[in-house]
Design a protein around this motif. Structure first.
Motif, PDB file in Angstrom:
ATOM      1  N   THR A  18     -30.902 -20.543   4.929  1.00  0.00           N
ATOM      2  CA  THR A  18     -30.578 -21.177   6.213  1.00  0.00           C
ATOM      3  C   THR A  18     -31.799 -21.824   6.862  1.00  0.00           C
ATOM      4  N   VAL A  19     -33.001 -21.318   6.554  1.00  0.00           N
ATOM      5  CA  VAL A  19     -34.206 -21.894   7.163  1.00  0.00           C
ATOM      6  C   VAL A  19     -34.889 -22.896   6.234  1.00  0.00           C
ATOM      7  N   TYR A  33     -35.068 -22.451  -6.350  1.00  0.00           N
ATOM      8  CA  TYR A  33     -35.163 -21.052  -6.775  1.00  0.00           C
ATOM      9  C   TYR A  33     -34.268 -20.156  -5.918  1.00  0.00           C
ATOM     10  N   LEU A  34     -34.251 -20.389  -4.610  1.00  0.00           N
ATOM     11  CA  LEU A  34     -33.365 -19.608  -3.743  1.00  0.00           C
ATOM     12  C   LEU A  34     -31.906 -19.791  -4.147  1.00  0.00           C
ATOM     13  N   LEU A  35     -31.528 -21.020  -4.493  1.00  0.00           N
ATOM     14  CA  LEU A  35     -30.148 -21.281  -4.901  1.00  0.00           C
ATOM     15  C   LEU A  35     -29.794 -20.518  -6.173  1.00  0.00           C
ATOM     16  N   VAL A  36     -30.661 -20.593  -7.189  1.00  0.00           N
ATOM     17  CA  VAL A  36     -30.382 -19.888  -8.444  1.00  0.00           C
ATOM     18  C   VAL A  36     -30.389 -18.387  -8.223  1.00  0.00           C
ATOM     19  N   ARG A  37     -31.273 -17.914  -7.369  1.00  0.00           N
ATOM     20  CA  ARG A  37     -31.291 -16.480  -7.075  1.00  0.00           C
ATOM     21  C   ARG A  37     -30.018 -16.056  -6.346  1.00  0.00           C
ATOM     22  N   TYR A  38     -29.533 -16.918  -5.474  1.00  0.00           N
ATOM     23  CA  TYR A  38     -28.275 -16.588  -4.790  1.00  0.00           C
ATOM     24  C   TYR A  38     -27.117 -16.550  -5.793  1.00  0.00           C
ATOM     25  N   SER A  54     -26.914 -12.403  -2.462  1.00  0.00           N
ATOM     26  CA  SER A  54     -27.526 -11.543  -1.457  1.00  0.00           C
ATOM     27  C   SER A  54     -27.525 -12.206  -0.092  1.00  0.00           C
ATOM     28  N   TRP A  55     -27.236 -11.413   0.958  1.00  0.00           N
ATOM     29  CA  TRP A  55     -27.318 -11.917   2.318  1.00  0.00           C
ATOM     30  C   TRP A  55     -28.754 -12.274   2.686  1.00  0.00           C
ATOM     31  N   ARG A  56     -29.709 -11.531   2.140  1.00  0.00           N
ATOM     32  CA  ARG A  56     -31.119 -11.814   2.424  1.00  0.00           C
ATOM     33  C   ARG A  56     -31.506 -13.182   1.888  1.00  0.00           C
ATOM     34  N   ARG A 101     -19.184 -16.885   4.745  1.00  0.00           N
ATOM     35  CA  ARG A 101     -20.594 -17.167   4.473  1.00  0.00           C
ATOM     36  C   ARG A 101     -20.912 -18.639   4.717  1.00  0.00           C
ATOM     37  N   LEU A 102     -20.004 -19.523   4.325  1.00  0.00           N
ATOM     38  CA  LEU A 102     -20.217 -20.946   4.566  1.00  0.00           C
ATOM     39  C   LEU A 102     -20.333 -21.233   6.053  1.00  0.00           C
ATOM     40  N   GLY A 103     -19.432 -20.651   6.846  1.00  0.00           N
ATOM     41  CA  GLY A 103     -19.467 -20.877   8.287  1.00  0.00           C
ATOM     42  C   GLY A 103     -20.751 -20.355   8.921  1.00  0.00           C
ATOM     43  N   ILE A 104     -21.172 -19.164   8.510  1.00  0.00           N
ATOM     44  CA  ILE A 104     -22.408 -18.593   9.044  1.00  0.00           C
ATOM     45  C   ILE A 104     -23.600 -19.459   8.660  1.00  0.00           C
ATOM     46  N   PHE A 105     -23.619 -19.916   7.406  1.00  0.00           N
ATOM     47  CA  PHE A 105     -24.740 -20.758   6.949  1.00  0.00           C
ATOM     48  C   PHE A 105     -24.804 -22.053   7.750  1.00  0.00           C
ATOM     49  N   LEU A 106     -23.680 -22.738   7.906  1.00  0.00           N
ATOM     50  CA  LEU A 106     -23.680 -24.003   8.635  1.00  0.00           C
ATOM     51  C   LEU A 106     -24.112 -23.821  10.084  1.00  0.00           C
TER      52      LEU A 106
END
Length: 600
Positions: A267-268, A249-254, A259-261, A300-305
């Motif tokens: 990430t968690v 659901y988070l993936l589809v919502r993204y 959204s950064w939120r 965004r990819l770098g921050i996520f990783l």
């Protein structure tokens, strides 16, 4: 275009807020209706022979399923829409099947002993350990730990403790059903988002009827008898489903919001999922792959990783600081020693073919809408998750590891059904053809419920003699300290004294199957006659778990028992009810028990 799928009108903030509550109200209504049906079935069957009770239940369910569409026809009369009528009937079928499931599963849920499947023993044992401050992971020689992460056990204990029922096994099982309902709710939210991204002009996501159908059918899939047959047991399965569907659901919502939120929650999510079941760590790589190919932002990819890697590493480091090497041994190392059978994995994939077909058909319907590229990425991730679960299911004979993937497939299928339902029916040339199409589609979808493994025979499969069996086991603990009695599987008898007893079959089996077990501890305790009593199943059988015939080398436990203990009696196996045993799904630990006492 019909009332259940028409262009979205402009909405006020209050209207949008109310629309967001539709899934919650629909889910609550479905659960209440299904509970009421289960109660009615209980009244119908009470005191009646099984076959007569089932027949009367079938008549009752048929009447209930016909009420909703009949009420719609009476209300709309000449304005009756075939598409709405068909969906109303199909939704009534799903709720009725859910009522049957709740009646069926109640027999298991309210059983007071943790001996329905192998994992229940260690689920309760971990709760006992946590409640007294004993380490969840201790050296392998103690044989009192298992290769499960503690998320499901601790969260279940916390929720039961809040309710004032910390020692109730039935309450623990009710919570597992609650996790399955939560998974179905996240699945329903995912359907709404998929429709919003692929078909922004459709109102299916805001339809009470579609939301009700989605939740009821997805809860059935979340508890299906093919890949989710342990959903009600004390196991991580139901919570793992909820975590997987929350991650999707988070993936589809993204995809919808960017959204950064939402990215922060992603990430968690991988680390949270890991502490429910280790393979949920895969979502970190799934998210990273999506961001790399479809994310359009290297930043965004770098921050996520960086963030997800730091969260996971720090969490594992904290656990290692608490439990040390035993944490690494049980959670990581032991999994690498159990071989996966590719042949068994292939067989499981063939057995669950209907869910792979549902995933493919759902993709064909949903990906014809807008944002095809981005949604193709989410579908490929679902396929990867399902395929990886199918492969790792080759570790054992059960298919329960494939449960989350099958629910993801269900999301795509019912979303695809919503996207084509009106078109398939309303595109017919005349009214007769519309009625023919709605009858064919509704009937085919209803019959598909059986293929998905969501229809149960309305019988309670747990034999009544199981309660005598539990009482006989408890009798062996009278006037004896609980820590001095070894029961091979089942921890409910240790709850009263909060006794942590190792040397159980699940721990022995996990290490013995991989050929890495150190059994010097249990052999020493047997030779010194540490236990006043030892209660074991299958003592004279080839599949005696303490010396299992598939172990690469013998443990020596059977020989040690024969040399130091004598048979002092037996507990008779549970007598099955011949009417219901063919519909029982749990591999009961209800066999004959041999009572061993130290030799003079």
């Amino acid at each position: 275009m019909s009332a259940i799928s028409s262009p979205v009108a402009s909405k006020t903030p209050s209207t949008r807020k109310f629309s967001a509550l539709i899934p919650a109200f629909s889910a609550a209504g479905v659960i209440l209706a299904a509970l009421a049906l289960a109660a009615c079935i209980h009244v119908i069957q009470r005191g009646r022979p099984p076959e007569r009770g089932v027949l009367m239940t079938a008549v009752f369910i048929a009447a209930v399923v016909g009420i909703a569409p009949l009420a719609y026809v009476i209300r709309r009369q000449r304005q009756t829409q075939p598409a709405v009528l068909g969906l109303t009937w199909l939704t009534a079928c799903a709720i009725a099947f859910l009522g049957i499931y709740l009646y069926w599963v109640a027999s298991y849920v309210f059983f007071p002993a943790d001996i329905l499947i192998w994992s229940e023993n260690d689920f309760i044992n971990d709760i006992i350990k946590f409640s007294i401050g004993y380490p969840l992971y201790s050296p392998q020689v103690n044989n009192d730990s298992i290769n499960y992460v503690p998320g499901a056990q601790l969260l279940t204990y916390f929720l039961a403790w809040i309710a004032g029922k910390a020692g109730s096994i039935p309450v623990y099982r009710m919570i597992q059903i609650g996790y399955a309902a939560l998974a179905a709710f996240f699945a329903t939210l995912s359907c709404r988002r998929l429709m919003r991204v692929a078909f922004p002009r459709s109102r299916s996501g805001q339809s009470w009827l579609w939301n009700t159908f989605w939740f009821s059918s997805l809860l059935l899939i979340a508890t299906n008898s093919l890949t989710n047959h342990f959903a009600h047991n004390l196991h991580a399965d139901s919570l793992a489903e909820a975590a997987n569907l929350a991650a999707f659901y988070l993936l589809v919502r993204y995809v919808d919001e960017r959204s950064w939120r939402v990215l922060a929650l992603m990430t968690v999510m991988g680390t949270v999922g890991f502490f429910v079941r280790q393979n949920l760590l895969l979502w970190i790589f799934c998210y990273a792959g999506y961001l790399a190919v479809w994310g359009k932002s290297w930043k965004r990819l770098g921050i996520f990783l960086a963030a997800s890697g730091a969260i996971y590493a720090s969490s594992v480091a904290v656990c290692y600081a608490i439990w040390g090497k035993p944490f690494y041994y049980w959670v990581f190392y032991l999994l690498t020693t159990n071989p996966i059978s590719p042949l068994r994995s292939i067989q499981h994939g063939l057995d669950a073919w209907v869910y792979f077909a549902a995933l493919l058909l759902g993709a064909a319907a949903v990906l014809r809408g807008r944002n095809t590229g981005a949604l193709l990425g989410t579908w490929l991730i679902c396929l990867l998750v399902f395929a990886s679960e199918t492969y790792t299911s080759g570790l054992a004979w059960m298919m329960n590891q494939m449960g989350p993937g099958s629910l993801l497939a269900g999301v795509w299928f019912v979303t695809g059904l919503a996207s084509v339902w009106d078109i398939a029916i309303d595109s017919a040339g005349d009214e007769l053809q519309k009625w023919i199409r709605v009858a064919a589609l509704s009937g085919a979808a209803a019959m598909l419920f059986s293929g998905l493994g969501v229809i149960r025979i309305p019988l309670q499969p747990l034999p009544a003699d199981a309660y005598r069996y539990v009482h006989d086991i408890e009798g062996q603990f009278e006037n004896v300290p609980a820590k001095r009695v070894l029961l091979d599987l089942g921890s409910w008898v240790y709850w009263k004294d909060r006794a942590v007893v190792g040397d159980r079959t699940t721990s022995i089996g996990s290490t013995g199957y991989g050929g890495i077990g150190d059994f010097s501890g249990i052999l020493s305790r047997i030779r010194t006659k540490h236990y006043s009593k030892i209660l074991v199943r299958g003592y004279h059988s080839f599949d005696f778990v303490y010396d299992y015939f598939l172990f690469p080398k013998p443990t020596g436990i059977r020989q040690a028992l024969e040399e130091n203990y004598r048979e002092a009696g037996k507990i008779r196996a549970v007598d099955d009810n011949p009417y219901v045993k063919n519909w029982a799904e749990d591999p009961y630990y209800f066999g004959e028990i041999t009572i061993l006492e130290p030799k003079p």
